[in-house]
Write a protein that holds these residues in place. Structure first.
Motif, PDB file in Angstrom:
ATOM      1  N   GLY A 265       5.895  -2.402   3.689  1.00 44.86           N
ATOM      2  CA  GLY A 265       6.646  -1.619   2.709  1.00 44.86           C
ATOM      3  C   GLY A 265       8.116  -1.712   3.100  1.00 44.86           C
ATOM      4  O   GLY A 265       8.473  -1.519   4.269  1.00 44.86           O
TER       5      GLY A 265
ATOM      6  N   ARG B 232       9.905   1.258   5.027  1.00 47.57           N
ATOM      7  CA  ARG B 232       9.392   1.459   6.396  1.00 47.57           C
ATOM      8  C   ARG B 232       9.834   0.314   7.298  1.00 47.57           C
ATOM      9  O   ARG B 232      10.177   0.525   8.466  1.00 47.57           O
ATOM     10  CB  ARG B 232       7.866   1.544   6.379  1.00 47.57           C
TER      11      ARG B 232
ATOM     12  N   ARG C 162       9.704 -11.280   7.989  1.00 49.54           N
ATOM     13  CA  ARG C 162       9.258 -11.394   6.596  1.00 49.54           C
ATOM     14  C   ARG C 162      10.505 -11.677   5.752  1.00 49.54           C
ATOM     15  O   ARG C 162      11.528 -11.006   5.907  1.00 49.54           O
ATOM     16  CB  ARG C 162       8.555 -10.112   6.113  1.00 49.54           C
TER      17      ARG C 162
ATOM     18  N   CYS D 259       0.642  -1.515  -6.037  1.00 48.39           N
ATOM     19  CA  CYS D 259       0.952  -1.630  -4.609  1.00 48.39           C
ATOM     20  C   CYS D 259       1.125  -0.252  -3.987  1.00 48.39           C
ATOM     21  O   CYS D 259       0.634   0.756  -4.529  1.00 48.39           O
ATOM     22  CB  CYS D 259       2.149  -2.514  -4.327  1.00 48.39           C
TER      23      CYS D 259
ATOM     24  N   GLU E  83       6.400   3.992  -1.052  1.00 52.48           N
ATOM     25  CA  GLU E  83       6.634   5.416  -0.761  1.00 52.48           C
ATOM     26  C   GLU E  83       7.649   6.005  -1.731  1.00 52.48           C
ATOM     27  O   GLU E  83       7.556   7.185  -2.084  1.00 52.48           O
ATOM     28  CB  GLU E  83       7.041   5.652   0.702  1.00 52.48           C
TER      29      GLU E  83
ATOM     30  N   GLN F  96      -3.397  -2.927  -0.626  1.00 55.55           N
ATOM     31  CA  GLN F  96      -2.500  -1.788  -0.369  1.00 55.55           C
ATOM     32  C   GLN F  96      -2.826  -0.604  -1.278  1.00 55.55           C
ATOM     33  O   GLN F  96      -2.449   0.530  -0.995  1.00 55.55           O
ATOM     34  CB  GLN F  96      -1.038  -2.195  -0.582  1.00 55.55           C
TER      35      GLN F  96
ATOM     36  N   ALA G 101      10.297  -1.462  -5.007  1.00 56.03           N
ATOM     37  CA  ALA G 101      10.951  -2.775  -4.990  1.00 56.03           C
ATOM     38  C   ALA G 101      11.155  -3.251  -3.562  1.00 56.03           C
ATOM     39  O   ALA G 101      11.424  -2.455  -2.662  1.00 56.03           O
ATOM     40  CB  ALA G 101      12.306  -2.700  -5.688  1.00 56.03           C
ATOM     41  N   ASP G 102      11.018  -4.550  -3.390  1.00 58.65           N
ATOM     42  CA  ASP G 102      11.408  -5.182  -2.125  1.00 58.65           C
ATOM     43  C   ASP G 102      12.829  -5.695  -2.207  1.00 58.65           C
ATOM     44  O   ASP G 102      13.515  -5.819  -1.194  1.00 58.65           O
ATOM     45  CB  ASP G 102      10.456  -6.329  -1.784  1.00 58.65           C
TER      46      ASP G 102
ATOM     47  N   ASN H 293       8.942  -7.471  -6.354  1.00 59.79           N
ATOM     48  CA  ASN H 293       7.983  -6.498  -5.803  1.00 59.79           C
ATOM     49  C   ASN H 293       6.635  -7.192  -5.641  1.00 59.79           C
ATOM     50  O   ASN H 293       6.493  -8.382  -5.964  1.00 59.79           O
ATOM     51  CB  ASN H 293       7.889  -5.270  -6.727  1.00 59.79           C
ATOM     52  N   LYS H 294       5.658  -6.460  -5.167  1.00 60.53           N
ATOM     53  CA  LYS H 294       4.327  -7.012  -4.875  1.00 60.53           C
ATOM     54  C   LYS H 294       3.809  -7.894  -6.000  1.00 60.53           C
ATOM     55  O   LYS H 294       3.953  -7.564  -7.168  1.00 60.53           O
ATOM     56  CB  LYS H 294       3.370  -5.841  -4.606  1.00 60.53           C
TER      57      LYS H 294
ATOM     58  N   LYS I  25      17.842  -1.682  -1.100  1.00 55.50           N
ATOM     59  CA  LYS I  25      16.915  -2.719  -1.589  1.00 55.50           C
ATOM     60  C   LYS I  25      17.669  -3.730  -2.472  1.00 55.50           C
ATOM     61  O   LYS I  25      17.082  -4.695  -2.950  1.00 55.50           O
ATOM     62  CB  LYS I  25      15.797  -2.091  -2.411  1.00 55.50           C
TER      63      LYS I  25
ATOM     64  N   PHE J  22       4.859 -11.797  -3.421  1.00 53.98           N
ATOM     65  CA  PHE J  22       5.740 -11.034  -4.331  1.00 53.98           C
ATOM     66  C   PHE J  22       5.997 -11.834  -5.594  1.00 53.98           C
ATOM     67  O   PHE J  22       5.797 -13.045  -5.620  1.00 53.98           O
ATOM     68  CB  PHE J  22       7.083 -10.740  -3.629  1.00 53.98           C
TER      69      PHE J  22
END
Ligand code: RUB
Length: 321
Positions: A17, A20, A59, A125, A128, A156, A193-194, A204-205, A230, A270
């Protein structure tokens, strides 16, 4: 030891995530700095850069990771003693962790106001930030239900349904491919969102873009819950966010794959949802239309086009560099 351990946990997705990951990286850099024996500032900086490089290589997609490293390492080159450098890293890491936690809480408040009493929400996904909005709406007494997807191949969705269950929220667990079958029961889609690019596209996922497509077709609004860290500064210069492709064995066990010599597994972790499919991005600074992503990058992350050219020149475009 903390840096290699954290790097391994991020790689294996024990820590996962985007938010995190960012906080774990800040913590690892802080603890590394505090444990480094006092040396001259040049050697201290070199050792910190080595640690940062190890964390950055874990990652490739979550932009929160390089953003966290950038924030924690800022000003290291100006420190005149190792002590000053160490204290600076520790202070910036603690500030980043605090402000990240605060951002998630603030997003929950803003995001919850977009959820109406009686809404059924779909999430994909385990974010949080997105779950914060849903749980806050429930806490405010709104009668809501959630559809949560399974999220192949790493499931997830199981983490998501446990969290929703603990919060006492009525939840329907569905396989990813059932989204379109239920989309007419949904009032609002909320995901995390990543990365958010300068043109407002959301990374995102895997599967998020399909969810967005179904939502758009059914005229269901989609909002993205994303802290400002992000947002991806380097997309200003045209750099693309790299989509991580993970091991084939996550999708197909090796013993089966071995029997299928003509079959190749593809496992991107993703995907990219274009800005046109997203109604709002809820950040800790407020909700914005995705088209305003540049403003966040310039005004809140402090990266305008000019700063980029001053800091790096146009040639250095890779996160790894
Ligand atoms: C996680 C994922 C999440 C975002 C946002 O992917 O796609 O939606 O990271 O999460 P993975 P958060 O499980 O592969 O890390 O809001 O918690 O930062």
């Amino acid at each position: 030891m903390i840096v290699p351990e954290t790097a391994d946990k991020i790689k294996s997705m024990e820590i996962r995530g985007a938010g995190r990951i960012a906080r774990a990286v800040a913590e690892a850099l802080r603890d590394h700095a505090l444990a480094l024996p006092a040396r001259d500032p040049g050697a201290f900086r070199q050792e910190m850069e080595r640690a940062a490089a190890m964390l950055l290589a874990t990652r490739p997609t979550a932009v929160s990771l390089p953003n966290a490293v950038h924030i924690v390492m800022a000003g290291l080159d100006r420190a005149t003693t190792a002590e000053e450098a160490r204290a600076g890293v520790a202070r910036r890491a603690d500030e980043f962790i605090r402000s990240s936690q605060h951002a998630v809480e603030q997003i929950a408040q803003f995001g919850a106001s977009h959820i109406r009493d009686g809404d059924t929400i779909l999430t994909h996904c385990n974010s949080e930030a997105a779950l914060g909005c849903i749980i806050e709406a429930h806490r405010q007494g709104k009668e809501i239900e959630v559809f949560a997807t399974e999220v192949r191949p790493r499931n997830q969705g199981l983490i998501t349904i446990r969290t929703l269950n603990e919060a006492g929220i009525k939840t329907h667990f569905i396989v990813d491919s059932a989204v379109r079958s239920f989309i007419h029961d949904i009032d609002l889609v909320i995901v995390g969102a990543d990365a958010v690019t300068v043109n407002g596209a959301v990374v995102n996922k895997i599967g998020t873009a399909q969810v967005a497509h179904s939502a758009r077709e059914a005229r269901v609004n989609m909002i993205v819950a994303a802290e400002t860290y992000k947002f991806a500064p380097r997309t200003i210069l045209g750099e693309l966010v790299r989509i991580e492709e993970r091991a084939a064995s996550e999708v197909l066990p090796d013993e089966i794959a071995r029997t299928l010599p003509y079959v190749t597994v593809r496992n991107p972790a993703f995907d990219v949802t274009p800005a046109g499919y997203i109604d709002l991005i809820v950040t800790e600074k407020g909700a914005i239309p995705p088209q305003m992503a540049y403003v966040i990058i310039r005004d809140y992350l402090g990266w305008g086009i000019d700063e980029f050219h001053l800091a790096f020149g146009p040639a250095t475009l890779n996160w790894e560099e």
